[in-house]
Write an enzyme that holds these catalytic residues in place. Sequence first.
Site, mmCIF file in Angstrom:
data_model
loop_
_atom_site.group_PDB
_atom_site.id
_atom_site.type_symbol
_atom_site.label_atom_id
_atom_site.label_comp_id
_atom_site.label_asym_id
_atom_site.label_seq_id
_atom_site.Cartn_x
_atom_site.Cartn_y
_atom_site.Cartn_z
ATOM 1 N N ASP A 63 39.347 49.269 33.324
ATOM 2 C CA ASP A 63 40.369 48.891 34.296
ATOM 3 C C ASP A 63 41.741 49.344 33.793
ATOM 4 O OD1 ASP A 63 41.787 47.709 36.353
ATOM 5 O OD2 ASP A 63 40.668 45.837 36.277
ATOM 6 N N ASP A 64 42.366 50.267 34.512
ATOM 7 C CA ASP A 64 43.720 50.754 34.197
ATOM 8 C C ASP A 64 43.791 51.557 32.900
ATOM 9 O OD1 ASP A 64 44.422 49.376 36.454
ATOM 10 O OD2 ASP A 64 45.799 47.972 35.496
ATOM 11 N N CYS A 103 42.773 49.495 42.101
ATOM 12 C CA CYS A 103 41.409 49.079 41.771
ATOM 13 C C CYS A 103 40.499 48.766 42.951
ATOM 14 C CB CYS A 103 41.456 47.886 40.823
ATOM 15 S SG CYS A 103 42.724 46.677 41.185
ATOM 16 N N LYS A 156 34.315 42.318 36.601
ATOM 17 C CA LYS A 156 35.224 42.204 37.739
ATOM 18 C C LYS A 156 34.561 42.629 39.048
ATOM 19 C CE LYS A 156 39.696 44.227 39.150
ATOM 20 N NZ LYS A 156 40.919 44.881 38.631
ATOM 21 N N HIS A 158 36.331 41.928 42.641
ATOM 22 C CA HIS A 158 37.556 42.356 43.327
ATOM 23 C C HIS A 158 37.294 43.066 44.657
ATOM 24 C CE1 HIS A 158 42.002 43.750 42.766
ATOM 25 N NE2 HIS A 158 41.879 42.692 43.552
#
Length: 571
Positions: A63-64, A103, A156, A158
Amino acid sequence: MTSNIWMKSCVVTLSVLSLLLIMIISTGKVVVVDNVTRLAKHVRRDPESGPRKKPNIIFILADDLGWNDVSYHNSSCDIHTPNIDRLAKEGVRLENYYAQSVCTPSRASFMTGLYKSRHGLENVLAAGEAGCLPNNLEIMPQILKRHGYTTHLVGKWHLGFSRRNCLPNQRGFDTFLGFHNGALDYYRHTHGNPSQPKDPDIKYFAGFDFWENEKVAEDYTGQYATHIFVKRAQEIIANHTQNVEPFFLFLSLSAVHTPLQVPQNYIEQYEGKITDQKRKIHAGMTSCMDEGMKNLTDTLQRLDVWKDTVLVFSSDNGGAVYEGASNIPLLGHKGRFTEGGIRVVGFVNSPLLSKQVQGTNYTGLMGIADWLPTFVEGIAGGSKDPKLDGVNMWESIRYGTSSPRKEYLYEVGGNCNWNEGDEPLTMYGTIRIGDWKLHLGGVGQRIWPNDKDQQMREIHFNGTCSSELHTLHNIRFDPYEKHNLYQKEHDVRATLLKKLKYHCRRKVPTVQRIERKEANPQLRQGVFTPWLDDWNYLEWHPTKADIEHTKKRYCRWEEFCGDTGCFNGTI
């Protein structure tokens, strides 16, 4: 032959039971086998039984993570990722690979095989927003289950949780351990700031958000999230060593998304080497994730599962440079459609790759929407679905042949009948065809990274818009997007604009982003839970109170030129 294999399996099983019996008699104690290895380390499939007919699939989504946050891209080697490097260098590195700029859209494209304009989740889902990944779309775990796979999500989600039928277990995952929102405290497993006033109209919602399947999982509180997720992935692998079914494991890490938190021992190696505090913690979080990759692959090899497995590693978007990431030498960051926001780290490693491609770069065009057909058609043996935007890349990656993908759509919207030269600009979009990339709409300040400034703070948007509303770059010869050819390459521009309009006309309605006050976890024992049952967002119309509440949360002149971030109920 079959009877011999069966007999050998029986002998192995009886041997293990005998071993346990001897241990119990000799020690007087019941033997408890560690969760990760269980009995699997004693029981190996007979070599004569051969590999699985369908390989296991492990998809690891960081993530990121920035382009320059892994050692094999890192020009200054300030972050150490030896295990990620090894997997990448022994496999196939995807060097022309794209995700979405944030995301939720990336995850939705991964799950559906569709461009974000065709699955409806075009924006980040915030806590309390009523939409979710549309239930009329069959997504990856549901399809893989039809092809005999067990399916597991760790980390995650999301993709929405306002209704029970939005949740991972209702969308095809056999097991789920993780969180529903976009970020969480790595130790408390909360989203937002629970110390905020307990008021339904607070600026942002806060509460507990950690789940095992559909039950609140408080027993993990205090444990570091990355450690929890990697350990659960190891357990899933161990539990499948005796199963004939292949498994699909989606390890959706929260690392290295904010909040910037990591055990101190991961930071110590960077003391005196990285001076910026955010970069230092970000580096520690990346090293912790890298250690997890070693633990995971060690488990695969120790339990003899690796030989039947395809492992993919990817980031969901470019790095958030304002939180310590680096995308050097690419322009821009998370939230942008410049290369630094959408061109991401990715690689494939598997013993099933052809020997001649192991240890090579793959420069064919590829996007995150391609994984669904790649896994379903290429690996699981499913049939081609003509409704998908994604294409099957397995043979191209496995043998190093040219990419079947010739274009990739990043975003599109607005007035599909807009003509070049019309004022005001009412259409926006970004598309890549061949080597050419067209961006219609403002791109923010165009300041390129300085190798001496790893944080690239100067790139962060400062509230003013660039005069270059439209850009056209040849990414092959200008990967850092320094030379805007929009006013020079008229024929190329016209071709890309025509294709952008085509995609604009195929766009589906965007999922509503109105946030409901009823979603506040403080109204439900401080926990983020589904709060609408069997509710269809397409049939719901926001009230005036809903709209005002959303404005309070979002009208902050967000980081995009030409977008106030405000909503009027007609999204």
